[in-house]
Motif scaffolding. Structure first.
Motif, PDB file in Angstrom:
ATOM      1  N   LEU A  19      22.564  36.768 -44.607  1.00 55.51           N
ATOM      2  CA  LEU A  19      22.222  37.770 -45.625  1.00 55.51           C
ATOM      3  C   LEU A  19      23.023  37.557 -46.904  1.00 55.51           C
ATOM      4  CD1 LEU A  19      22.028  41.082 -43.553  1.00 55.51           C
ATOM      5  CD2 LEU A  19      20.126  39.691 -44.377  1.00 55.51           C
ATOM      6  N   ALA A  20      24.260  37.122 -46.766  1.00 55.17           N
ATOM      7  CA  ALA A  20      25.145  36.959 -47.920  1.00 55.17           C
ATOM      8  C   ALA A  20      24.892  35.665 -48.676  1.00 55.17           C
ATOM      9  CB  ALA A  20      26.606  37.007 -47.471  1.00 55.17           C
ATOM     10  N   HIS A  21      24.140  34.764 -48.094  1.00 60.09           N
ATOM     11  CA  HIS A  21      23.918  33.452 -48.713  1.00 60.09           C
ATOM     12  C   HIS A  21      23.390  33.562 -50.144  1.00 60.09           C
ATOM     13  CE1 HIS A  21      23.006  29.220 -49.047  1.00 60.09           C
ATOM     14  NE2 HIS A  21      21.787  29.533 -49.417  1.00 60.09           N
ATOM     15  N   HIS A  22      22.494  34.486 -50.394  1.00 61.53           N
ATOM     16  CA  HIS A  22      21.855  34.606 -51.702  1.00 61.53           C
ATOM     17  C   HIS A  22      22.596  35.542 -52.646  1.00 61.53           C
ATOM     18  CE1 HIS A  22      18.548  32.260 -50.200  1.00 61.53           C
ATOM     19  NE2 HIS A  22      18.471  33.046 -49.154  1.00 61.53           N
ATOM     20  N   LEU A  23      23.660  36.167 -52.189  1.00 61.89           N
ATOM     21  CA  LEU A  23      24.423  37.079 -53.043  1.00 61.89           C
ATOM     22  C   LEU A  23      25.361  36.305 -53.966  1.00 61.89           C
ATOM     23  CD1 LEU A  23      25.531  39.797 -50.452  1.00 61.89           C
ATOM     24  CD2 LEU A  23      23.615  39.902 -52.055  1.00 61.89           C
ATOM     25  N   ASP A  24      25.598  36.868 -55.130  1.00 65.33           N
ATOM     26  CA  ASP A  24      26.590  36.321 -56.049  1.00 65.33           C
ATOM     27  C   ASP A  24      27.885  37.109 -55.895  1.00 65.33           C
ATOM     28  OD1 ASP A  24      24.920  34.401 -57.230  1.00 65.33           O
ATOM     29  OD2 ASP A  24      24.047  35.908 -58.559  1.00 65.33           O
ATOM     30  N   PRO A  25      29.041  36.472 -56.111  1.00 64.25           N
ATOM     31  CA  PRO A  25      30.300  37.213 -56.058  1.00 64.25           C
ATOM     32  C   PRO A  25      30.332  38.314 -57.118  1.00 64.25           C
ATOM     33  CG  PRO A  25      30.713  34.862 -55.999  1.00 64.25           C
ATOM     34  CD  PRO A  25      29.255  35.039 -56.300  1.00 64.25           C
ATOM     35  N   ILE A  26      30.790  39.478 -56.726  1.00 56.81           N
ATOM     36  CA  ILE A  26      30.836  40.628 -57.630  1.00 56.81           C
ATOM     37  C   ILE A  26      32.184  40.704 -58.337  1.00 56.81           C
ATOM     38  CG2 ILE A  26      30.678  43.138 -57.754  1.00 56.81           C
ATOM     39  CD1 ILE A  26      28.953  42.998 -55.252  1.00 56.81           C
ATOM     40  N   PHE A  27      33.250  40.396 -57.617  1.00 59.10           N
ATOM     41  CA  PHE A  27      34.597  40.478 -58.170  1.00 59.10           C
ATOM     42  C   PHE A  27      35.269  39.118 -58.102  1.00 59.10           C
ATOM     43  CE2 PHE A  27      33.754  44.788 -56.700  1.00 59.10           C
ATOM     44  CZ  PHE A  27      34.062  45.508 -57.842  1.00 59.10           C
ATOM     45  N   GLN A  28      36.266  38.930 -58.979  1.00 61.56           N
ATOM     46  CA  GLN A  28      37.060  37.713 -58.995  1.00 61.56           C
ATOM     47  C   GLN A  28      38.529  38.083 -58.899  1.00 61.56           C
ATOM     48  OE1 GLN A  28      35.979  35.936 -62.732  1.00 61.56           O
ATOM     49  NE2 GLN A  28      34.279  34.812 -61.812  1.00 61.56           N
ATOM     50  N   VAL A  29      39.247  37.367 -58.055  1.00 58.10           N
ATOM     51  CA  VAL A  29      40.691  37.539 -57.947  1.00 58.10           C
ATOM     52  C   VAL A  29      41.317  36.370 -58.687  1.00 58.10           C
ATOM     53  CG1 VAL A  29      42.650  37.717 -56.389  1.00 58.10           C
ATOM     54  CG2 VAL A  29      40.440  38.664 -55.711  1.00 58.10           C
ATOM     55  N   LEU A  67      47.619  32.438 -57.527  1.00 54.80           N
ATOM     56  CA  LEU A  67      48.810  31.875 -56.907  1.00 54.80           C
ATOM     57  C   LEU A  67      48.874  32.118 -55.396  1.00 54.80           C
ATOM     58  CD1 LEU A  67      51.354  32.941 -59.671  1.00 54.80           C
ATOM     59  CD2 LEU A  67      50.158  30.758 -59.434  1.00 54.80           C
ATOM     60  N   GLU A  68      48.162  33.127 -54.915  1.00 53.21           N
ATOM     61  CA  GLU A  68      48.184  33.462 -53.491  1.00 53.21           C
ATOM     62  C   GLU A  68      47.165  32.628 -52.721  1.00 53.21           C
ATOM     63  OE1 GLU A  68      48.068  37.714 -52.658  1.00 53.21           O
ATOM     64  OE2 GLU A  68      48.490  38.066 -54.775  1.00 53.21           O
ATOM     65  N   ASP A  69      47.369  32.519 -51.419  1.00 51.99           N
ATOM     66  CA  ASP A  69      46.441  31.805 -50.545  1.00 51.99           C
ATOM     67  C   ASP A  69      45.186  32.648 -50.343  1.00 51.99           C
ATOM     68  OD1 ASP A  69      45.614  29.753 -48.678  1.00 51.99           O
ATOM     69  OD2 ASP A  69      46.070  31.199 -47.089  1.00 51.99           O
ATOM     70  N   LYS A  70      44.022  32.017 -50.356  1.00 50.93           N
ATOM     71  CA  LYS A  70      42.762  32.755 -50.250  1.00 50.93           C
ATOM     72  C   LYS A  70      42.607  33.458 -48.903  1.00 50.93           C
ATOM     73  CE  LYS A  70      40.561  28.419 -49.268  1.00 50.93           C
ATOM     74  NZ  LYS A  70      39.916  27.306 -49.902  1.00 50.93           N
ATOM     75  N   HIS A  71      43.181  32.904 -47.849  1.00 50.73           N
ATOM     76  CA  HIS A  71      43.095  33.548 -46.537  1.00 50.73           C
ATOM     77  C   HIS A  71      43.975  34.803 -46.498  1.00 50.73           C
ATOM     78  CE1 HIS A  71      40.665  30.369 -44.804  1.00 50.73           C
ATOM     79  NE2 HIS A  71      41.462  29.499 -45.405  1.00 50.73           N
ATOM     80  N   ASP A  72      45.114  34.759 -47.170  1.00 50.32           N
ATOM     81  CA  ASP A  72      45.968  35.946 -47.265  1.00 50.32           C
ATOM     82  C   ASP A  72      45.283  37.037 -48.077  1.00 50.32           C
ATOM     83  OD1 ASP A  72      47.891  34.597 -45.820  1.00 50.32           O
ATOM     84  OD2 ASP A  72      49.036  33.982 -47.600  1.00 50.32           O
ATOM     85  N   ILE A  73      44.626  36.647 -49.166  1.00 49.22           N
ATOM     86  CA  ILE A  73      43.892  37.605 -49.994  1.00 49.22           C
ATOM     87  C   ILE A  73      42.756  38.227 -49.198  1.00 49.22           C
ATOM     88  CG2 ILE A  73      42.373  37.826 -52.001  1.00 49.22           C
ATOM     89  CD1 ILE A  73      44.119  35.722 -53.377  1.00 49.22           C
TER      90      ILE A  73
END
Length: 96
Positions: A13-23, A55-61
């Motif tokens: 379901l998420a495949h066609h979604l665009d990211p809404i927020f950016q870190v 600067l943070e790791d994406k898995h931690d975020i």
């Protein structure tokens, strides 16, 4: 906790979604968390992008976002995080 089958379904379901927020460089903060929490309550399934200058790791975020918003972490792929949280008011996604 989501099963493997449910995660596969949500990823499709998420495949066609665009990211809404950016870190970005600043990482996560209270303001970003509040907006993500509001958006995920309305949408149930969303993508968040982690920029290269973060600067943070994406898995931690991803773990922090899931914990702070009370959502389930569906997947971290590349620099994109997929989160799911069933809505209390209007349920849109029916899990298998």
């Amino acid at each position: 906790m989501l099963t493997g089958k449910q995660k596969r379904y949500l990823r499709s379901l998420a495949h066609h979604l665009d990211p809404i927020f950016q870190v970005g460089k600043g990482g996560t903060n209270e303001h970003l968390m509040r907006h993500i929490n509001d958006a995920i309550e309305k949408r149930e399934l969303m993508k968040v992008s982690v920029l290269n200058n973060c600067l943070e790791d994406k898995h931690d975020i991803a773990a922090e976002l899931a914990e702070q918003t009370g959502s389930e972490l569906v997947q971290v792929i590349g620099s994109v995080i997929i989160l799911y949280k069933p809505s209390r008011d209007h349920k849109q996604i029916e899990l298998p």
